[in-house]
Design a protein around this motif. Structure first.
Motif, PDB file in Angstrom:
ATOM      1  N   GLY A 151       0.758  -1.143   0.126  1.00  0.00           N
ATOM      2  CA  GLY A 151      -0.066   0.008  -0.189  1.00  0.00           C
ATOM      3  C   GLY A 151       0.806   1.372   0.252  1.00  0.00           C
ATOM      4  O   GLY A 151       0.109   2.258  -0.369  1.00  0.00           O
ATOM      5  N   LEU A 152       1.985   1.260   0.329  1.00  0.00           N
ATOM      6  CA  LEU A 152       2.686   2.505   0.488  1.00  0.00           C
ATOM      7  C   LEU A 152       2.857   3.446  -0.944  1.00  0.00           C
ATOM      8  O   LEU A 152       2.402   4.758  -0.498  1.00  0.00           O
ATOM      9  N   THR A 153       3.124   3.000  -1.962  1.00  0.00           N
ATOM     10  CA  THR A 153       3.032   3.895  -3.091  1.00  0.00           C
ATOM     11  C   THR A 153       1.983   4.594  -3.228  1.00  0.00           C
ATOM     12  O   THR A 153       1.855   5.626  -3.631  1.00  0.00           O
ATOM     13  N   ASP A 154       0.674   3.631  -3.407  1.00  0.00           N
ATOM     14  CA  ASP A 154      -0.576   4.129  -3.726  1.00  0.00           C
ATOM     15  C   ASP A 154      -0.837   5.109  -2.612  1.00  0.00           C
ATOM     16  O   ASP A 154      -1.477   6.241  -2.918  1.00  0.00           O
ATOM     17  N   ALA A 155      -0.718   4.834  -1.184  1.00  0.00           N
ATOM     18  CA  ALA A 155      -1.259   5.665  -0.198  1.00  0.00           C
ATOM     19  C   ALA A 155      -0.514   7.126  -0.332  1.00  0.00           C
ATOM     20  O   ALA A 155      -1.381   8.106  -0.147  1.00  0.00           O
ATOM     21  N   VAL A 156       0.696   6.981  -0.514  1.00  0.00           N
ATOM     22  CA  VAL A 156       1.687   8.268  -0.630  1.00  0.00           C
ATOM     23  C   VAL A 156       1.132   9.062  -1.684  1.00  0.00           C
ATOM     24  O   VAL A 156       0.982  10.344  -1.688  1.00  0.00           O
ATOM     25  N   ASP A 157       0.805   8.388  -2.930  1.00  0.00           N
ATOM     26  CA  ASP A 157       0.452   9.177  -4.038  1.00  0.00           C
ATOM     27  C   ASP A 157      -0.794   9.658  -3.858  1.00  0.00           C
ATOM     28  O   ASP A 157      -1.122  10.895  -4.379  1.00  0.00           O
ATOM     29  N   ALA A 158      -1.747   9.090  -3.403  1.00  0.00           N
ATOM     30  CA  ALA A 158      -2.950   9.463  -2.966  1.00  0.00           C
ATOM     31  C   ALA A 158      -3.213  10.828  -2.171  1.00  0.00           C
ATOM     32  O   ALA A 158      -4.148  11.555  -2.342  1.00  0.00           O
ATOM     33  N   LEU A 159      -2.014  11.077  -1.427  1.00  0.00           N
ATOM     34  CA  LEU A 159      -2.106  12.245  -0.570  1.00  0.00           C
ATOM     35  C   LEU A 159      -1.271  13.153  -1.171  1.00  0.00           C
ATOM     36  O   LEU A 159      -1.159  14.235  -0.624  1.00  0.00           O
ATOM     37  N   GLY A 160      -0.801  13.120  -2.461  1.00  0.00           N
ATOM     38  CA  GLY A 160      -0.099  14.002  -3.092  1.00  0.00           C
ATOM     39  C   GLY A 160       1.479  14.101  -2.812  1.00  0.00           C
ATOM     40  O   GLY A 160       2.090  15.124  -2.904  1.00  0.00           O
ATOM     41  N   GLY A 161       2.032  12.873  -2.216  1.00  0.00           N
ATOM     42  CA  GLY A 161       3.360  12.995  -1.925  1.00  0.00           C
ATOM     43  C   GLY A 161       3.799  13.302  -0.620  1.00  0.00           C
ATOM     44  O   GLY A 161       2.816  13.969   0.115  1.00  0.00           O
ATOM     45  N   VAL A 162       4.765  13.355  -0.034  1.00  0.00           N
ATOM     46  CA  VAL A 162       5.475  13.760   0.945  1.00  0.00           C
ATOM     47  C   VAL A 162       6.578  14.614   1.046  1.00  0.00           C
ATOM     48  O   VAL A 162       7.437  14.212   0.084  1.00  0.00           O
ATOM     49  N   MET A 163       6.767  15.561   1.987  1.00  0.00           N
ATOM     50  CA  MET A 163       8.292  16.387   1.920  1.00  0.00           C
ATOM     51  C   MET A 163       9.171  15.664   2.829  1.00  0.00           C
ATOM     52  O   MET A 163       8.855  15.635   4.059  1.00  0.00           O
ATOM     53  N   ILE A 164      10.326  15.332   2.139  1.00  0.00           N
ATOM     54  CA  ILE A 164      11.437  14.920   2.796  1.00  0.00           C
ATOM     55  C   ILE A 164      12.532  15.457   2.385  1.00  0.00           C
ATOM     56  O   ILE A 164      12.880  15.973   1.277  1.00  0.00           O
ATOM     57  N   ASP A 165      13.781  15.619   3.626  1.00  0.00           N
ATOM     58  CA  ASP A 165      14.934  16.131   3.161  1.00  0.00           C
ATOM     59  C   ASP A 165      15.889  14.974   2.851  1.00  0.00           C
ATOM     60  O   ASP A 165      16.243  14.244   3.867  1.00  0.00           O
ATOM     61  N   VAL A 166      16.364  15.054   1.670  1.00  0.00           N
ATOM     62  CA  VAL A 166      17.120  13.691   1.377  1.00  0.00           C
ATOM     63  C   VAL A 166      18.817  14.472   1.125  1.00  0.00           C
ATOM     64  O   VAL A 166      18.950  15.549   0.601  1.00  0.00           O
ATOM     65  N   ASP A 167      19.513  13.599   1.709  1.00  0.00           N
ATOM     66  CA  ASP A 167      20.889  14.113   1.682  1.00  0.00           C
ATOM     67  C   ASP A 167      21.665  13.305   0.651  1.00  0.00           C
ATOM     68  O   ASP A 167      21.403  12.412   0.297  1.00  0.00           O
ATOM     69  N   ASP A 168      22.906  13.487   0.404  1.00  0.00           N
ATOM     70  CA  ASP A 168      23.864  13.121  -0.607  1.00  0.00           C
ATOM     71  C   ASP A 168      23.898  11.747  -0.599  1.00  0.00           C
ATOM     72  O   ASP A 168      24.028  10.901  -1.589  1.00  0.00           O
ATOM     73  N   SER A 169      24.332  11.029   0.695  1.00  0.00           N
ATOM     74  CA  SER A 169      24.616   9.831   1.028  1.00  0.00           C
ATOM     75  C   SER A 169      23.282   9.007   0.696  1.00  0.00           C
ATOM     76  O   SER A 169      23.553   7.844   0.506  1.00  0.00           O
ATOM     77  N   GLU A 170      22.107   9.502   0.605  1.00  0.00           N
ATOM     78  CA  GLU A 170      20.971   8.729   0.505  1.00  0.00           C
ATOM     79  C   GLU A 170      20.350   8.429  -0.946  1.00  0.00           C
ATOM     80  O   GLU A 170      19.658   7.664  -1.183  1.00  0.00           O
ATOM     81  N   ILE A 171      20.773   9.597  -1.918  1.00  0.00           N
ATOM     82  CA  ILE A 171      20.212   9.486  -3.206  1.00  0.00           C
ATOM     83  C   ILE A 171      20.539   8.206  -3.987  1.00  0.00           C
ATOM     84  O   ILE A 171      19.572   7.576  -4.722  1.00  0.00           O
TER      85      ILE A 171
END
Length: 389
Positions: free
Chosen positions: A195-215
């Motif tokens: 459910g995660l992909t569809d749930a997040v998409d249904a809510l319009g996405g989420v705001m997350i701070d992504v750093d260089d080591s994570e990409i």
């Protein structure tokens, strides 16, 4: 006095920032004469309503902490009635329910490591959280129980705590939490990975701070997820605070190969959960209903989902004030415990339980139960030899 280890292990971990949280708990007034039974029923109904309102949010938020491997077939889902007589609650905790824990509702949240849709048992719980709700104020606190934590599985065998769900499903996993942590959990929600992909998409996405080591890890994970779901994906190219779609958020939740390892991954899961909470509070009833419909086919729970759906419009009445992980950084070590592999060992389970009750219930000078003390001594006995070699 609790036995403690000498910490010979350095953990390069990024700790979640500690947020200030108000005092929890609730005070009960004196009984007044002349009160009819209807008054008690009305109060009970009001308290249940507040619980259901929060569970609406939890059902939506739970999807944010799952590890997505493949689309589930939907088997093994639905509602289950746990037998009260089979739930272990330590003796002294029964008394605490009328004192330090009065007014709180504690619910176990599980995300299972399954690619076949099995939510009931025979699969390890990759995500283990406790949601503690102050029913008077609407305040909620979340605690991640690190999946590799060396604990009593509730049957006097000791291993990584995520094995409890695999061996005995939610009932044994709840008993494991209650026995080791002096909790009084009787309800749970288990969610699969789909459910995660569809749930997040249904809510319009989420705001997350992504750093260089994570990409790179984020993109590698979402590539695997996209292949399982037979979908296209959009690579994350830039660092910084940004809107992630469902696949990207799922990939972010799965990252563990950076500083902090699994401790940091659990923090990322809580971070995404909080971001989903922000989006859920902004959403209208139609969007929340759409999100819930994407989730409920993958839910296994002791709660009544029909009641939850009826309360979707009131999701904003509850809020998450603070979150953390167990065991605490300064009260744990990691090491290989024979054939059981790499484990997270509480240096003193007693001290960690004291911290937990202070964090969740604002209880000063909490005295752990005899059961917790025995478990604490046994953990020391079974692991100290490996850690001091």
């Amino acid at each position: 006095m609790a036995k403690r280890y000498t910490d010979e292990y350095d953990e390069d971990e990024v700790r979640p920032r500690k947020k200030s949280s108000g005092k929890g708990g609730s005070s009960s007034g004196k009984k007044r004469s002349g009160k009819k039974k209807a008054g008690k029923k009305a109060l009970a109904k009001k308290q249940r309503r507040r619980i259901i309102l929060f569970i609406v949010e939890i059902i939506i938020l739970l999807i944010a902490v799952m590890v997505l491997y493949a689309v589930l077939a939907g088997t093994g889902t639905g509602k289950v009635d746990l037998k009260e007589k089979d739930i272990i609650i330590n003796e002294s905790v029964q008394e605490a329910q009328e004192t330090t824990m009065k007014g709180y509702r504690n619910i176990a949240l599980f995300g299972v490591d399954s690619t076949t849709g099995a939510l009931t048992k025979n699969t390890r719980s990759d995500t283990i959280m406790i949601a503690s709700i102050n029913q008077d104020t609407g305040e909620c606190k979340l605690v991640s129980i690190y999946r590799d934590t060396y604990l009593n599985l509730s049957n006097d065998s000791y291993n990584k705590c995520n094995a409890a769900y695999a061996k005995g499903g939610p009932e044994q996993a709840i008993n494991m939490l209650n026995m080791n942590l002096d909790m009084n959990i009787t309800d749970f929600v288990t969610v699969g990975f789909a459910g995660l992909t569809d749930a997040v998409d249904a809510l319009g996405g989420v705001m997350i701070d992504v750093d260089d080591s994570e990409i790179s890890h984020l993109n590698n994970y979402q590539l695997c997820i996209a292949e399982d779901l037979k979908r296209s994906y959009t690579p994350v190219k830039d660092t910084g605070y940004q809107l992630l779609d469902g696949l990207q958020a799922t990939g972010y939740c799965r990252i563990r190969y950076t500083a902090g390892d699994d401790f940091k991954r659990a923090e990322r899961q809580r971070e995404v959960l909080l971001a989903v909470a922000d989006q859920a509070k902004k959403a209208n009833l139609a969007k929340l209903t759409e999100t819930a419909n994407n989730v409920f086919d993958e839910v296994y729970t002791s709660l009544d989902l029909s009641e939850i759906v009826d309360m979707l419009g009131h999701v904003g009445e509850y809020y998450i004030s603070d979150h953390s992980g167990f065991p605490q950084e300064e009260m744990r070590v990691t090491g290989t415990i024979g054939s059981k592999g790499s484990c997270v060992i509480p240096t003193s389970l007693e001290d960690n339980v004291k911290w937990l009750h202070k964090f969740l219930f604002d209880t000063e000078n909490y005295e752990p139960s005899e059961t917790v003390k025995q478990c604490s001594d046994k953990i020391y006995e079974e692991t100290n030899g490996y850690l001091t070699k």
